[in-house]
Scaffold this motif. Structure first.
Motif, PDB file in Angstrom:
ATOM      1  N   LYS A 117      -4.552  11.905   1.393  1.00 22.44           N
ATOM      2  CA  LYS A 117      -4.545  12.560   2.681  1.00 22.44           C
ATOM      3  C   LYS A 117      -5.823  12.123   3.539  1.00 22.44           C
ATOM      4  O   LYS A 117      -7.005  12.747   3.086  1.00 22.44           O
ATOM      5  N   VAL A 118      -5.562  11.946   5.005  1.00 20.61           N
ATOM      6  CA  VAL A 118      -6.745  11.787   5.888  1.00 20.61           C
ATOM      7  C   VAL A 118      -6.611  12.726   6.948  1.00 20.61           C
ATOM      8  O   VAL A 118      -5.631  13.184   7.420  1.00 20.61           O
ATOM      9  N   THR A 120      -1.145   9.944  -3.588  1.00 19.58           N
ATOM     10  CA  THR A 120      -1.471   9.844  -2.305  1.00 19.58           C
ATOM     11  C   THR A 120      -2.706  10.068  -1.882  1.00 19.58           C
ATOM     12  O   THR A 120      -3.737  10.810  -2.810  1.00 19.58           O
ATOM     13  N   ARG A 138      -4.322   2.299   2.709  1.00 20.97           N
ATOM     14  CA  ARG A 138      -2.860   1.862   2.129  1.00 20.97           C
ATOM     15  C   ARG A 138      -3.067   0.293   1.882  1.00 20.97           C
ATOM     16  O   ARG A 138      -2.428  -0.339   0.789  1.00 20.97           O
ATOM     17  N   ARG A 164      -5.747   5.840   7.783  1.00 22.96           N
ATOM     18  CA  ARG A 164      -4.437   5.673   6.582  1.00 22.96           C
ATOM     19  C   ARG A 164      -3.962   4.301   6.304  1.00 22.96           C
ATOM     20  O   ARG A 164      -3.751   3.769   5.083  1.00 22.96           O
ATOM     21  N   ASP A 165      -3.706   3.356   7.272  1.00 24.93           N
ATOM     22  CA  ASP A 165      -3.185   2.252   7.036  1.00 24.93           C
ATOM     23  C   ASP A 165      -4.046   1.392   6.369  1.00 24.93           C
ATOM     24  O   ASP A 165      -3.782   0.406   5.581  1.00 24.93           O
ATOM     25  N   GLN A 188      -4.221   7.666  11.732  1.00 22.14           N
ATOM     26  CA  GLN A 188      -3.303   6.730  11.181  1.00 22.14           C
ATOM     27  C   GLN A 188      -4.022   5.185  11.048  1.00 22.14           C
ATOM     28  O   GLN A 188      -3.540   4.695   9.943  1.00 22.14           O
TER      29      GLN A 188
END
Length: 524
Positions: A510-511, A508, A500, A496-497, A493
């Motif tokens: 994907k991690v 997209t 982004r 990912r943050d 997470q």
């Protein structure tokens, strides 16, 4: 009819008519005037007829008496009929009263019988209730005795046995419930995946367009060297004026038979291209002509943009749009995003969004407008990203808030407020991330891949990271001694943050965090 009225109507009517026929004789004299002499003549006297009055009166009295007798007889008959009818009606009413009285008596007798039966049943119920209470008390006493015996045998109190039983039931129920929930989740997941796949495939089929994207053209062919010299002008005067008026850089050194135009504004570049084409066709190239053809080309491009915007709106079923918004949408013709023409992308995304909205029962009109206007901020100059600029621009035209939410949330800058916002986001991702939709140059692609890997590697728990699938997935190798299994989700997470918040990318990313633990022993 009375005798007097008959007498008046017959006698006097006859006498009046006879009297009218009488001629009363009298001596009439007629005077005839003559000059100086009057002659008197006697008229003849008529004899009056005689009338028998007594006979007439007697006849009238006889007629009146006859009519009176008839009237009396008729009245008596009518009275007898009325009397008979009254007697019949009274007899019928009396019979009805007797029947009703008989029925009422029967009902009263029936009610009395039912009341006595209810009393007997109530007495029976009371007796049975007393018997049940006695049995209940016996059962309770027997149960208490059995519980005491069981407590002595099992060496457990009632509360302890109850807790033990409840614990076993809960354990067994939890296992069964977990199994049932897992099976239901798996079934729902499979069905949802199949349904979602079917909806998306149908939506992508509906999104297929026959629009041919015209990517920005920045070269204009030159027919000969003479034309090239006229374009340059004396001491490069025409080139300088052209660059100043159009705002584009002109290059003629790369190829001898073409002119290259470069500008960050694709609309200006298109106006410059049309201006140069008109000048080459005219042949008279000088500053005044350059300015004249530039203004003409500017009007032509504005008309082209309006027509293209109107064509785009009509293609997705939107009519009566504000003219200024239509013109702004027409600028999509000369705008690309990662190599994907904006009109082609908007048309494709809108059709996909409409199809998905129809499948799940969302508001189709809101999705239609949200998809059509979601990227309008990309052609607006100002401070901020294209989402903020687009929302600020659309607020001037009183666009409904639900549509503004779709525009503001299509890149997840805000939390989704409706199903329509999610659909716009999904349709945009499908159109932008499908194979072949977008492309970027090698240098930018390399920088993006490197940046992805650097974001993952800077975490101390990470041993290494690899960006794969053209930058749409990053696999992170985690050191098992520095992070446990429960920390993998938190690490994914966090990566990912950061991706982004710090990167711009189509579709997209994907991690995928991987942690492997190996145990080895040596037997000797």
């Amino acid at each position: 009819m009375s005798i007097l009225s008959i007498f008046r109507s017959n006698i006097f009517k006859g006498s009046a008519s006879s009297a009218k026929s009488k001629v009363v004789s009298s001596v009439a004299t007629q005077v005839v005037k003559e000059p100086e002499k009057t002659v008197v003549k006697e008229a003849p006297v008529a004899q009056a007829p005689t009338v028998d009055t007594a006979a007439l009166i007697a006849a009238a009295q006889a007629t009146a008496q006859s009519q009176a007798r008839e009237i009396i007889i008729s009245a008596k008959d009518e009275a007898f009929k009325i009397k008979d009818q009254a007697i019949k009606d009274a007899r019928i009413q009396l019979e009805e009263i007797e029947v009703r009285a008989k029925n009422l008596a029967q009902k009263q007798q029936s009610n009395t019988t039912i009341e006595e039966q209810l009393k007997r049943e109530k007495a029976n119920l009371d007796l049975q209730t007393n018997q049940i209470e006695e049995l209940k008390s016996k059962i309770v006493s027997q149960a208490d005795a059995m519980v005491e015996k069981l407590e002595k045998i099992a060496s457990l109190t009632t509360e302890q046995a109850k807790k033990e039983l409840i614990a076993q039931v809960e354990k067994r129920s939890a296992v069964e419930a977990t199994r049932a929930i897992k099976e239901a989740e798996e079934k729902a997941k499979i069905e949802a995946e199949d349904l979602a796949r079917e909806i998306l495939v149908d939506a992508m089929k509906a999104g297929a367009t026959d629009y041919v994207a015209e990517y920005t053209i920045s070269t204009v062919p030159i027919p000969d060297e003479e034309t090239k010299g006229r374009i340059i002008g004396k001491d490069g005067r025409n080139i300088r004026i052209f660059e100043k008026v159009s705002g584009c850089d002109v290059s003629m050194d790369d190829a001898p038979d073409e002119v290259k135009l470069s500008s960050f504004d694709p609309v200006r570049r298109e106006i410059a291209r049309l201006t140069l084409i008109h000048l080459i066709k005219d042949g008279r190239i000088h500053p005044a002509r350059i300015e004249e053809y530039f203004e003409r080309s500017k009007r032509d491009v504005e008309q082209i943009m309006f027509l293209e915007g109107q064509k785009l709106c009509h293609a997705v079923g939107v009519y009566n749009m504000n003219r200024e918004i239509i013109t702004m949408l027409g600028r999509f013709k000369f705008r690309t995003s990662y190599g994907q023409n904006m009109i082609s992308h908007t048309l494709e995304e809108t059709r996909i969004g409409i199809k998905i909205a129809n499948e799940i029962g969302a508001n189709v009109d809101t999705v239609r407008m949200g998809c059509l206007l979601h990227d309008i901020g990309k052609i607006i100059e100002g401070e901020g990203n294209h989402v903020e600029l687009g929302v600020q621009y659309l607020k001037k035209f009183n666009i409904p808030q639900t549509i503004l939410d779709c525009v503001a949330q299509h890149h997840e800058d805000e939390e989704f407020s409706s199903n329509e916002s999610v659909i716009v986001y999904i349709a945009d991702a499908i159109s932008g991330s499908r194979p072949g939709a977008r492309h970027e140059n090698t240098e930018e692609y390399g920088k993006r891949i490197k940046h992805l890997e650097e974001i993952a590697r800077k975490h101390p728990e990470v041993d290494d990271a690899y960006a794969i699938s053209a930058g749409r997935e990053i696999r992170v190798i985690v050191n098992p001694s520095k992070a446990g299994d429960e920390q993998l989700t938190v690490l994914a997470q966090a990566i990912r943050d950061e991706i982004r918040d710090t990167m711009t990318f189509p579709g997209t990313v994907k991690v995928n965090c991987i942690r492997e633990t190996r145990a080895s022993e040596i037997a000797s």
